[in-house]
Design a protein around this motif. Structure first.
Motif, PDB file in Angstrom:
ATOM      1  N   ILE A  41       0.845  -1.204   0.000  1.00  0.00           N
ATOM      2  CA  ILE A  41       0.000   0.000   0.000  1.00  0.00           C
ATOM      3  C   ILE A  41       0.878   1.250   0.000  1.00  0.00           C
ATOM      4  O   ILE A  41       0.591   2.226  -0.694  1.00  0.00           O
ATOM      5  N   ALA A  42       1.971   1.204   0.762  1.00  0.00           N
ATOM      6  CA  ALA A  42       2.894   2.343   0.797  1.00  0.00           C
ATOM      7  C   ALA A  42       3.467   2.607  -0.590  1.00  0.00           C
ATOM      8  O   ALA A  42       3.570   3.769  -1.016  1.00  0.00           O
ATOM      9  N   LEU A  43       3.837   1.560  -1.305  1.00  0.00           N
ATOM     10  CA  LEU A  43       4.370   1.727  -2.662  1.00  0.00           C
ATOM     11  C   LEU A  43       3.328   2.356  -3.582  1.00  0.00           C
ATOM     12  O   LEU A  43       3.633   3.269  -4.356  1.00  0.00           O
ATOM     13  N   MET A  44       2.076   1.887  -3.492  1.00  0.00           N
ATOM     14  CA  MET A  44       1.029   2.467  -4.332  1.00  0.00           C
ATOM     15  C   MET A  44       0.837   3.947  -4.028  1.00  0.00           C
ATOM     16  O   MET A  44       0.799   4.778  -4.936  1.00  0.00           O
ATOM     17  N   PHE A  45       0.741   4.296  -2.734  1.00  0.00           N
ATOM     18  CA  PHE A  45       0.543   5.700  -2.369  1.00  0.00           C
ATOM     19  C   PHE A  45       1.746   6.557  -2.771  1.00  0.00           C
ATOM     20  O   PHE A  45       1.583   7.672  -3.264  1.00  0.00           O
ATOM     21  N   ALA A  46       2.955   6.053  -2.578  1.00  0.00           N
ATOM     22  CA  ALA A  46       4.157   6.815  -2.942  1.00  0.00           C
ATOM     23  C   ALA A  46       4.229   7.029  -4.452  1.00  0.00           C
ATOM     24  O   ALA A  46       4.496   8.145  -4.917  1.00  0.00           O
ATOM     25  N   LEU A  47       3.991   5.972  -5.222  1.00  0.00           N
ATOM     26  CA  LEU A  47       4.075   6.094  -6.683  1.00  0.00           C
ATOM     27  C   LEU A  47       2.954   6.964  -7.244  1.00  0.00           C
ATOM     28  O   LEU A  47       3.199   7.852  -8.055  1.00  0.00           O
ATOM     29  N   THR A  48       1.716   6.719  -6.815  1.00  0.00           N
ATOM     30  CA  THR A  48       0.613   7.514  -7.365  1.00  0.00           C
ATOM     31  C   THR A  48       0.726   8.975  -6.951  1.00  0.00           C
ATOM     32  O   THR A  48       0.495   9.868  -7.761  1.00  0.00           O
ATOM     33  N   GLY A  49       1.111   9.230  -5.704  1.00  0.00           N
ATOM     34  CA  GLY A  49       1.257  10.611  -5.247  1.00  0.00           C
ATOM     35  C   GLY A  49       2.414  11.322  -5.922  1.00  0.00           C
ATOM     36  O   GLY A  49       2.288  12.457  -6.379  1.00  0.00           O
ATOM     37  N   GLY A  50       3.560  10.644  -5.996  1.00  0.00           N
ATOM     38  CA  GLY A  50       4.735  11.250  -6.620  1.00  0.00           C
ATOM     39  C   GLY A  50       4.523  11.527  -8.097  1.00  0.00           C
ATOM     40  O   GLY A  50       4.840  12.615  -8.592  1.00  0.00           O
ATOM     41  N   LEU A  51       3.974  10.553  -8.814  1.00  0.00           N
ATOM     42  CA  LEU A  51       3.772  10.741 -10.252  1.00  0.00           C
ATOM     43  C   LEU A  51       2.622  11.705 -10.538  1.00  0.00           C
ATOM     44  O   LEU A  51       2.660  12.434 -11.521  1.00  0.00           O
ATOM     45  N   TYR A  52       1.608  11.739  -9.673  1.00  0.00           N
ATOM     46  CA  TYR A  52       0.521  12.717  -9.823  1.00  0.00           C
ATOM     47  C   TYR A  52       1.084  14.138  -9.749  1.00  0.00           C
ATOM     48  O   TYR A  52       0.670  15.023 -10.489  1.00  0.00           O
ATOM     49  N   THR A  53       2.051  14.328  -8.849  1.00  0.00           N
ATOM     50  CA  THR A  53       2.706  15.627  -8.726  1.00  0.00           C
ATOM     51  C   THR A  53       3.397  16.023 -10.024  1.00  0.00           C
ATOM     52  O   THR A  53       3.507  17.201 -10.349  1.00  0.00           O
ATOM     53  N   LEU A  54       3.853  15.024 -10.787  1.00  0.00           N
ATOM     54  CA  LEU A  54       4.496  15.267 -12.081  1.00  0.00           C
ATOM     55  C   LEU A  54       3.494  15.212 -13.241  1.00  0.00           C
ATOM     56  O   LEU A  54       3.881  15.075 -14.392  1.00  0.00           O
ATOM     57  N   ALA A  55       2.198  15.288 -12.914  1.00  0.00           N
ATOM     58  CA  ALA A  55       1.098  15.302 -13.890  1.00  0.00           C
ATOM     59  C   ALA A  55       0.925  13.961 -14.611  1.00  0.00           C
ATOM     60  O   ALA A  55       0.373  13.918 -15.700  1.00  0.00           O
ATOM     61  N   ILE A  56       1.374  12.873 -14.010  1.00  0.00           N
ATOM     62  CA  ILE A  56       1.128  11.536 -14.557  1.00  0.00           C
ATOM     63  C   ILE A  56      -0.043  10.973 -13.755  1.00  0.00           C
ATOM     64  O   ILE A  56       0.134  10.476 -12.644  1.00  0.00           O
ATOM     65  N   LYS A  57      -1.237  11.104 -14.332  1.00  0.00           N
ATOM     66  CA  LYS A  57      -2.468  10.818 -13.600  1.00  0.00           C
ATOM     67  C   LYS A  57      -3.211   9.589 -14.103  1.00  0.00           C
ATOM     68  O   LYS A  57      -4.214   9.200 -13.523  1.00  0.00           O
ATOM     69  N   GLY A  58      -2.765   9.001 -15.194  1.00  0.00           N
ATOM     70  CA  GLY A  58      -3.484   7.870 -15.762  1.00  0.00           C
ATOM     71  C   GLY A  58      -4.489   8.319 -16.798  1.00  0.00           C
ATOM     72  O   GLY A  58      -4.721   9.511 -16.992  1.00  0.00           O
TER      73      GLY A  58
END
Length: 184
Positions: free
Chosen positions: A19-36
């Motif tokens: 879960i930590a990996l999912m939150f870290a990756l989705t949050g970090g990449l969302y910050t870089l405008a990678i939203k899916g």
């Protein structure tokens, strides 16, 4: 005491790692405008009367249209948003988002059904757009993270060789956090 702290720390860290990996990756990449991405389907809805920016009737209309198409409603919340000089209903969820907006013809509306791709699905979970079960897991993760951090700090505090390092790192972290708040 130290052994209990270590066991709690290790068990929670191992349990919550995915879960930590999912939150870290989705949050970090969302910050870089990678939203899916989404797979959009657009439909024209014929109306008996022009749309008004009232949440209840808009949600009821979308629920009827989705039921007629045997499509589940989004799992998150719906809201009316201002869109230029008009408005639109935005209803978000983990599997899909739905947008309903007026068109130039007052007796027609556009319904956009946006099914989430795999990455966007994970981002929507991060944003608490999932089921009550998913939200409960997120709350458990937040509590677990705090316990992991506090147990790590407690272990360092009761171990004289690590106490000074933990204290310095804590002060540096607090200063960084203050800078984050001020500059951010």
């Amino acid at each position: 005491m130290r052994k209990t702290l270590l066991n709690v720390h290790l068990a929670l860290a191992a349990f919550f790692l995915p879960i930590a990996l999912m939150f870290a990756l989705t949050g970090g990449l969302y910050t870089l405008a990678i939203k899916g991405s989404y797979d959009d389907t657009r439909r024209t809805v014929v109306l008996d009367a022009p749309l008004t920016p009232e949440l209840g009737p808009l949600v009821a209309l979308v629920e009827r249209e989705l039921a007629a198409a045997t499509i589940e409603v989004p799992s998150g919340g719906a809201s009316v948003k201002k869109a230029g000089t008009s408005f639109e209903l935005e209803w978000t969820g983990v599997y899909r988002d739905v947008v309903l907006r007026p068109t130039a013809n007052p007796l027609e509306a556009e319904l956009v059904i946006k099914d989430t791709g795999p990455w966007r699905h994970a981002v929507q979970l991060h944003k608490a757009k999932g089921s009550d079960f998913a939200k409960a897991i997120s709350i458990a993760w937040a509590i677990g993270l705090m316990v992991v951090l506090l147990s790590g700090m407690a272990m360092a505090w009761v171990s004289p060789p690590y106490r000074r390092m933990a204290l310095k790192a804590g002060v540096a972290g607090a200063a960084t956090f203050v800078a984050y708040l001020v500059v951010g």
